[in-house]
Design an enzyme around this catalytic site. Structure first.
Site, PDB file in Angstrom:
ATOM      1  N   ASP A   1       0.869  -1.177   0.000  1.00 27.57           N
ATOM      2  CA  ASP A   1       0.000   0.000   0.000  1.00 27.57           C
ATOM      3  C   ASP A   1       0.911   1.235   0.000  1.00 27.57           C
ATOM      4  O   ASP A   1       2.035   1.149  -0.491  1.00 27.57           O
ATOM      5  CB  ASP A   1      -0.954  -0.060   1.209  1.00 27.57           C
ATOM      6  CG  ASP A   1      -2.217   0.772   1.000  1.00 27.57           C
ATOM      7  OD1 ASP A   1      -2.145   1.781   0.273  1.00 27.57           O
ATOM      8  OD2 ASP A   1      -3.261   0.436   1.564  1.00 27.57           O
TER       9      ASP A   1
ATOM     10  N   HIS B   1       2.309   2.076  -3.107  1.00 31.34           N
ATOM     11  CA  HIS B   1       1.357   3.006  -3.731  1.00 31.34           C
ATOM     12  C   HIS B   1       1.803   4.459  -3.624  1.00 31.34           C
ATOM     13  O   HIS B   1       0.993   5.369  -3.722  1.00 31.34           O
ATOM     14  CB  HIS B   1      -0.039   2.829  -3.106  1.00 31.34           C
ATOM     15  CG  HIS B   1      -0.628   1.477  -3.359  1.00 31.34           C
ATOM     16  ND1 HIS B   1      -1.897   1.127  -2.965  1.00 31.34           N
ATOM     17  CD2 HIS B   1      -0.123   0.375  -3.965  1.00 31.34           C
ATOM     18  CE1 HIS B   1      -2.141  -0.138  -3.312  1.00 31.34           C
ATOM     19  NE2 HIS B   1      -1.072  -0.604  -3.911  1.00 31.34           N
TER      20      HIS B   1
END
Ligand SMILES: *[C@@H]1O[C@H](CO)[C@@H](O)[C@H](O)[C@H]1NC(C)=O
Ligand SMILES: *[C@@H]1O[C@H](CO)[C@@H](O)[C@H](O)[C@H]1NC(C)=O
Ligand SMILES: *[C@@H]1O[C@H](CO)[C@@H](O)[C@H](O)[C@H]1NC(C)=O
Ligand SMILES: *[C@@H]1O[C@H](CO)[C@@H](O)[C@H](O)[C@H]1NC(C)=O
Ligand SMILES: *[C@@H]1O[C@H](CO)[C@@H](O)[C@H](O)[C@H]1NC(C)=O
Ligand SMILES: *[C@@H]1O[C@H](CO)[C@@H](O)[C@H](O)[C@H]1NC(C)=O
Ligand SMILES: *[C@@H]1O[C@H](CO)[C@@H](O)[C@H](O)[C@H]1NC(C)=O
Ligand SMILES: *[C@@H]1O[C@H](CO)[C@@H](O)[C@H](O)[C@H]1NC(C)=O
Ligand SMILES: *[C@@H]1O[C@H](CO)[C@@H](O)[C@H](O)[C@H]1NC(C)=O
Ligand SMILES: *[C@@H]1O[C@H](CO)[C@@H](O)[C@H](O)[C@H]1NC(C)=O
Ligand SMILES: *[C@@H]1O[C@H](CO)[C@@H](O)[C@H](O)[C@H]1NC(C)=O
Length: 390
Positions: free
Chosen positions: A218, A241
């Site tokens: 993430d 991310h």
């Protein structure tokens, strides 16, 4: 005269005691978990030993060092390193600390809680590793998964030279801390591990993350509401991310983030590079955010502002986005849109794009730019940006 001599005599007896006492409280006291009954074979539960060693270190006064020695592996369940303490503490993690798997976990949302401390230092000397055993959790995204480190109410904190791997959820959460430096941290979880943010910062001021390598499933770093003066320097992110502000404004919340400086970072194979995401219905602001000297290697969305992240509401209010600079981005992207400035009707203001050179990874690929309600200036930027309004 006799009185005087008596006084001198008495004092000369007492003063060595005073010296010894002073020495006792200022010397470097070490508390090794092995002395408190830890086994360190990676199988026995060493939680009690950690807890006892911490209590001694915390109550000692002066400087104390909690030692988690090298070449051993410590299986621990819930760890609570809580203050306030009489001592200023160094936690020296040279061994490995491992969490039990999901099946042995009694429900808790945090594994290692560190709270109410001033001047705490944690150093891994490049040897220490903290392993959240997350692979046993990743196939259950809906489970209440623990974070590895939860720092709460810590001021003047330093964490360095440590590997943190395989978190069930976020690796490091920082909440209500003022003054913290994380340096030379290696975070390591696979791309497919859900919600494994590297750092999750909220309600904190004066936080610095530097010289670190983050691989996660993430955000490498997520900067959330109530965070000001966050500096990120020389961090390599990917897979992951990106380094994100937000999301801000969930559940109609009022949230503020400002004075964020991300410099000299590399994104390699990450989904996003620089990202700001806010949710409609919220209020507050994200402002004075600078990303500078950024190297891109095959990044999907190098620059992305999304002011309507998770848009399922009727357009109401939004978190304002302003004074955002993207300068010196250089490298390649593999997605559809190199620069995506997607703002709500209230607009993003004072966006500056300067000296960027973002090229498709594949020859012949076309670079595209999207602006919606984005206001500001672009100069010396490839791909060329014609869509910003004044
Ligand atoms: C305290 O002792 C430990 C273990 O011997 C050492 O590694 C550490 O650097 C010392 N800390 C200070 C502040 O002197
Ligand atoms: C940790 O221990 C302190 C003191 O024993 C206690 O007040 C606190 O509630 C504990 N925190 C957690 C998260 O267990
Ligand atoms: C992880 O959890 C499993 C299951 O509890 C356990 O067998 C294993 O030793 C733990 N440690 C590591 C590093 O995987
Ligand atoms: C921060 O903590 C260190 C010890 O780790 C101490 O030397 C220093 O004075 C503290 N600084 C502030 C501003 O509290
Ligand atoms: C990190 O480790 C290096 C090399 O072992 C050491 O020189 C440095 O002081 C450590 N950093 C901190 C903040 O303790
Ligand atoms: C970072 O850690 C490594 C060991 O993992 C060490 O050799 C190096 O000196 C550290 N760097 C800094 C800047 O502390
Ligand atoms: C920021 O925190 C560091 C310690 O991490 C401290 O030395 C410094 O004084 C703080 N600066 C401000 C402006 O609070
Ligand atoms: C940027 O970081 C790299 C290492 O990642 C370092 O070699 C270089 O000196 C840094 N540049 C600046 C301006 O800090
Ligand atoms: C947010 O506000 C909108 C419009 O006022 C309302 O319809 C919605 O239920 C609110 N959502 C939450 C989670 O409070
Ligand atoms: C923007 O943030 C930086 C810190 O990143 C700070 O030094 C600067 O003063 C801020 N600028 C404004 C206009 O607030
Ligand atoms: C951009 O990256 C390329 C390839 O790594 C390098 O040759 C060039 O010097 C960089 N340009 C700038 C302005 O940093």
């Amino acid at each position: 005269m006799q009185r005087f001599i008596t006084c001198v005599l008495i004092l000369s007896f007492i003063s060595p005691c005073i010296c010894i006492r002073l020495k006792y409280v200022t010397e470097n006291n070490t508390y090794n978990v092995m002395q408190y009954g830890a086994i360190g074979d990676g199988k026995s539960d060493d939680t009690q030993a950690f807890s006892k060693a911490w209590t001694s270190a915390c109550n000692a006064g002066g400087m104390s060092t909690l030692v988690i020695p090298s070449e051993k592996s410590f299986l621990v369940t819930k760890v609570n390193f809580s203050g306030p303490c009489d001592s200023t503490i160094l936690i020296q993690i040279e061994g490995k600390i491992v969490a039990p798997g999901k099946e042995e976990w009694t429900f808790e949302s945090r594994w290692i809680t560190i709270e109410h401390l001033n001047g705490l230092k944690i150093d891994g000397n490049g040897l220490g590793e903290v392993d959240g055993n997350g692979s046993t959790w990743w196939d259950c995204p809906k489970c209440a998964r623990p974070v590895v480190f939860h720092f709460h109410s810590c001021n003047n904190l330093t964490v360095s030279n440590l590997t943190i791997s395989n978190s069930p959820k976020a690796h490091v959460s920082v909440n209500k801390c003022n003054g913290a430096t994380f340096s030379n941290i290696s975070i390591d979880s696979p791309a497919h591990s859900p919600n494994t943010d590297g750092f999750d910062i909220s309600a904190s001021t004066n936080i610095s993350i530097q010289d670190s390598n983050i691989k996660s499933g993430d955000d490498c770093i997520a900067i959330n509401g109530g965070s000001y003066f966050v500096n990120v320097n020389r961090v390599v992110c990917g897979p992951g991310h990106g380094i994100s502000v937000g999301s801000l404004g969930k559940n109609n919340a009022t949230e503020q983030v400002s004075d964020i400086y991300v410099r000299n970072c590399t994104f390699t194979g990450s989904t996003n590079g620089a990202r700001i995401k806010t949710v409609l219905g919220g209020s507050g602001y994200a402002k004075n955010i600078t990303y500078e000297q950024i190297i891109l290697e095959n990044v999907k969305n190098p620059i992305i502002i999304n002011q309507e992240y998770n848009n399922y509401l009727e357009e109401t209010s939004s978190v304002s986005v302003s004074y955002v600079t993207f300068r010196g981005f250089n490298g390649t992207y593999v997605g559809k849109v190199a620069i995506n400035l997607d703002c709500s009707s209230s607009g993003c203001l004072d966006i500056l794009l300067d000296q960027n050179n973002i090229l498709p990874a594949e020859k012949g690929g076309a670079a595209s730019v999207i602006c919606r309600n984005a206001h500001g200036t672009a100069r010396d930027t490839i791909p060329q940006v014609y869509c910003l309004s004044e």
